[in-house]
Design a protein around this motif. Structure first.
Motif, PDB file in Angstrom:
ATOM      1  N   PHE A   1       7.928  39.987  54.398  1.00 33.54           N
ATOM      2  CA  PHE A   1       8.138  40.195  52.983  1.00 33.54           C
ATOM      3  C   PHE A   1       7.534  41.465  52.640  1.00 33.54           C
ATOM      4  N   LEU A   2       6.367  42.276  53.100  1.00 34.21           N
ATOM      5  CA  LEU A   2       5.802  43.635  52.132  1.00 34.21           C
ATOM      6  C   LEU A   2       7.025  44.331  51.802  1.00 34.21           C
ATOM      7  N   LEU A   3       7.800  44.467  53.052  1.00 35.13           N
ATOM      8  CA  LEU A   3       8.779  45.512  52.877  1.00 35.13           C
ATOM      9  C   LEU A   3       9.772  45.335  52.119  1.00 35.13           C
ATOM     10  N   THR A   4       9.798  44.008  51.728  1.00 39.83           N
ATOM     11  CA  THR A   4      10.771  43.919  51.088  1.00 39.83           C
ATOM     12  C   THR A   4      10.098  43.368  49.517  1.00 39.83           C
ATOM     13  N   ALA A   5       9.140  43.348  49.649  1.00 38.77           N
ATOM     14  CA  ALA A   5       8.759  43.729  47.639  1.00 38.77           C
ATOM     15  C   ALA A   5       8.419  45.332  47.875  1.00 38.77           C
ATOM     16  N   LEU A   6       7.963  46.515  48.645  1.00 39.98           N
ATOM     17  CA  LEU A   6       8.405  47.630  48.381  1.00 39.98           C
ATOM     18  C   LEU A   6       9.440  48.162  48.340  1.00 39.98           C
ATOM     19  N   PHE A   7      10.618  47.639  48.494  1.00 37.29           N
ATOM     20  CA  PHE A   7      11.852  48.345  48.531  1.00 37.29           C
ATOM     21  C   PHE A   7      13.098  47.461  47.644  1.00 37.29           C
ATOM     22  N   ALA A   8      12.370  46.367  46.836  1.00 34.71           N
ATOM     23  CA  ALA A   8      13.292  45.606  46.294  1.00 34.71           C
ATOM     24  C   ALA A   8      14.217  46.391  45.126  1.00 34.71           C
ATOM     25  N   PRO A   9      13.805  47.185  44.603  1.00 34.72           N
ATOM     26  CA  PRO A   9      15.437  48.504  43.997  1.00 34.72           C
ATOM     27  C   PRO A   9      16.608  48.264  44.702  1.00 34.72           C
ATOM     28  N   LEU A  10      16.112  49.354  45.950  1.00 32.01           N
ATOM     29  CA  LEU A  10      16.907  49.399  47.144  1.00 32.01           C
ATOM     30  C   LEU A  10      17.407  48.148  47.124  1.00 32.01           C
ATOM     31  N   LEU A  11      16.806  46.933  47.596  1.00 29.91           N
ATOM     32  CA  LEU A  11      17.810  45.974  48.476  1.00 29.91           C
ATOM     33  C   LEU A  11      18.450  45.035  47.619  1.00 29.91           C
ATOM     34  N   ALA A  12      17.297  44.916  46.342  1.00 29.17           N
ATOM     35  CA  ALA A  12      18.746  43.786  45.196  1.00 29.17           C
ATOM     36  C   ALA A  12      19.911  44.541  45.168  1.00 29.17           C
ATOM     37  N   PRO A  13      20.770  43.389  44.862  1.00 26.02           N
ATOM     38  CA  PRO A  13      21.578  43.931  44.264  1.00 26.02           C
ATOM     39  C   PRO A  13      22.620  44.127  43.044  1.00 26.02           C
ATOM     40  N   TYR A  14      21.152  43.458  43.017  1.00 31.84           N
ATOM     41  CA  TYR A  14      20.943  43.167  40.473  1.00 31.84           C
ATOM     42  C   TYR A  14      19.925  43.432  40.410  1.00 31.84           C
ATOM     43  N   GLY A  15      19.209  43.354  39.250  1.00 32.51           N
ATOM     44  CA  GLY A  15      18.600  43.200  38.748  1.00 32.51           C
ATOM     45  C   GLY A  15      17.446  41.278  38.007  1.00 32.51           C
ATOM     46  N   PHE A  16      16.431  41.389  38.164  1.00 30.56           N
ATOM     47  CA  PHE A  16      16.651  40.185  37.957  1.00 30.56           C
ATOM     48  C   PHE A  16      16.394  39.731  37.010  1.00 30.56           C
ATOM     49  N   SER A  17      16.432  40.340  35.757  1.00 29.09           N
ATOM     50  CA  SER A  17      17.631  39.416  34.718  1.00 29.09           C
ATOM     51  C   SER A  17      18.709  40.486  34.228  1.00 29.09           C
ATOM     52  N   GLN A  18      19.752  40.722  35.089  1.00 23.31           N
ATOM     53  CA  GLN A  18      20.982  41.240  35.020  1.00 23.31           C
ATOM     54  C   GLN A  18      21.717  39.786  34.905  1.00 23.31           C
ATOM     55  N   LEU A  19      22.484  39.952  33.765  1.00 21.52           N
ATOM     56  CA  LEU A  19      23.814  38.750  33.584  1.00 21.52           C
ATOM     57  C   LEU A  19      25.191  38.943  34.086  1.00 21.52           C
ATOM     58  N   ARG A  20      24.968  40.110  34.211  1.00 20.02           N
ATOM     59  CA  ARG A  20      27.117  41.010  34.175  1.00 20.02           C
ATOM     60  C   ARG A  20      26.725  42.218  35.053  1.00 20.02           C
ATOM     61  N   ALA A  21      28.253  42.725  34.843  1.00 19.61           N
ATOM     62  CA  ALA A  21      27.767  44.069  35.930  1.00 19.61           C
ATOM     63  C   ALA A  21      29.440  44.490  36.113  1.00 19.61           C
ATOM     64  N   ASP A  22      29.627  45.100  34.711  1.00 23.61           N
ATOM     65  CA  ASP A  22      31.235  46.699  35.207  1.00 23.61           C
ATOM     66  C   ASP A  22      32.024  45.571  33.920  1.00 23.61           C
ATOM     67  N   GLY A  23      31.030  44.340  33.270  1.00 22.27           N
ATOM     68  CA  GLY A  23      31.162  44.373  31.850  1.00 22.27           C
ATOM     69  C   GLY A  23      31.905  43.095  31.653  1.00 22.27           C
ATOM     70  N   VAL A  24      31.317  41.929  33.077  1.00 20.42           N
ATOM     71  CA  VAL A  24      31.612  41.078  33.474  1.00 20.42           C
ATOM     72  C   VAL A  24      30.866  39.966  33.582  1.00 20.42           C
ATOM     73  N   ALA A  25      30.533  39.130  32.890  1.00 23.79           N
ATOM     74  CA  ALA A  25      29.902  38.377  33.198  1.00 23.79           C
ATOM     75  C   ALA A  25      29.437  37.759  34.565  1.00 23.79           C
ATOM     76  N   PHE A  26      28.743  36.999  35.075  1.00 18.22           N
ATOM     77  CA  PHE A  26      28.621  36.452  36.732  1.00 18.22           C
ATOM     78  C   PHE A  26      28.699  35.005  36.972  1.00 18.22           C
ATOM     79  N   GLY A  27      28.585  34.468  35.616  1.00 15.79           N
ATOM     80  CA  GLY A  27      29.290  33.056  35.425  1.00 15.79           C
ATOM     81  C   GLY A  27      27.719  32.170  35.815  1.00 15.79           C
TER      82      GLY A  27
END
Length: 350
Positions: free
Chosen positions: A45-71
């Protein structure tokens, strides 16, 4: 029954004298399994919280990648390992970023609770009188109010109905603080009432030490031994309160931060449609985090209580307690050790 002191010797390596390391070495059997499992879950839990920007593939409010919506409500796949929510957010990213929100709430709530509860308990127990009676009555009255109701009121008052990241964190943390302060207050007060009648405190008064010096140098340092145990047990309650606040709709908006309770609320309609991934993974994150913190707290509490603590038999001078028959574990003498250390008074003597 004969007893053997299991305190780590002074010549032992420094890492063996670290608090949690010593508790792991002190525990045996199922007790050690529970403690190690809890420490592993808390570390994740602690390591995930500290390194969340590195572990998360996308942002918490991100809806699209490379101009394509996630759906919306996309099943788990190579692009989205845990699928997407009804709002089109990546579930894995929301779960990972949610650990950081939970950690913020725990740190703020526990810090405020300890500061206020310890200060009030110290003053109340040391001076007594009408102030002590008043604070005790107020502390008892706070228990009559449901913590979740206080959280809802605090969320409305602090964030003014806008569930921003820090507004939601402060709302949850302050509501939890109000509930936790009486717990720390009662624990510290009871210890202060006992310690202020000890001989070393009376000696300090005789030599002319001020009340402030006696309270801070002699009484306080000897009355905070049980705080780590209470802290770990309260962290799990803080996580549940935050999740409950978000589940009822008073949490943090997805565009401001990730919060597990809010994601569970939005996944209610998905369950009846056979879309399981939007609710299972945030729920599992809550359960595992609370389980890990609870296992650590309960294990430390067992090790601090000589009536519950188990010992391995003496073997070649190693730590343990052996009775007349050295074939089993026995309960240690309460006078031997608390949390692996001899009880010390002001002078640091056993």
């Amino acid at each position: 029954m004969t007893t053997t002191d299991i305190t780590v010797p002074e010549h032992a390596p420094r890492w063996m004298r670290l608090p949690l390391v010593h508790q792991v070495r002190q525990s045996v059997g199922l007790q050690r399994t529970m403690l190690v499992a809890g420490l592993v879950l808390v570390a994740i839990f602690l390591l995930t919280a500290l390194f969340a920007p590195l572990l998360a593939p996308y942002g918490f409010s991100q809806l699209r990648a490379d101009g394509v919506a996630f759906g919306a409500q996309v099943a788990p796949s190579a692009d989205h390992l845990l699928g997407t929510t009804v709002g089109g957010y990546d579930v894995l990213s929301r779960v990972i970023w949610g650990t950081r929100t939970a950690l913020f709430v725990i740190v703020v709530a526990v810090a405020l609770s300890i500061f206020a509860g310890v200060a009030l308990g110290l003053v109340s127990g040391y001076f007594g009188g009408w102030l002590d009676r008043t604070l005790v009555v107020v502390a008892d009255a706070v228990y009559a109010f449901p913590s979740l109701l206080l959280a809802i009121v605090a969320a409305i008052v602090i964030s003014h109905g806008q569930s921003e990241l820090w507004g939601g964190i402060l709302a949850a943390a302050i509501s939890i603080t109000v509930v936790f302060i009486p717990q720390y207050f009662r624990v510290i007060r009871s210890e202060v009432v006992r310690i202020k009648s000890e001989a070393f405190v009376e000696s300090a008064r005789v030599v002319g030490a001020s009340h402030t010096r006696i309270m801070t140098r002699h009484v306080l340092r000897n009355s905070t031994r049980t705080l780590p145990l209470l802290l770990t047990l309260n962290c799990s309650e803080a996580i549940l309160t935050l999740a409950g606040l978000g589940f009822l709709g008073f949490g943090i908006e997805p565009s401001s931060g990730a919060e597990w309770g809010y994601d569970l609320n939005k996944a209610l309609s998905d369950v009846t449609s056979g879309i399981w991934w939007t609710s299972v993974f945030p729920g599992v994150a809550i359960v595992l985090t609370v389980l890990g913190v609870t296992l650590v707290g309960e294990s430390l509490n067992d090790l601090a209580d000589p009536r519950l603590r188990t010992r391995r038999a003496v073997d070649g001078g190693k730590a343990g307690v052996a009775g007349p028959d050295a074939g089993g574990d026995h309960v240690a003498d309460p006078a031997v050790e608390i949390l692996g250390h001899d009880i010390i008074d002001d002078g640091g003597r056993a």
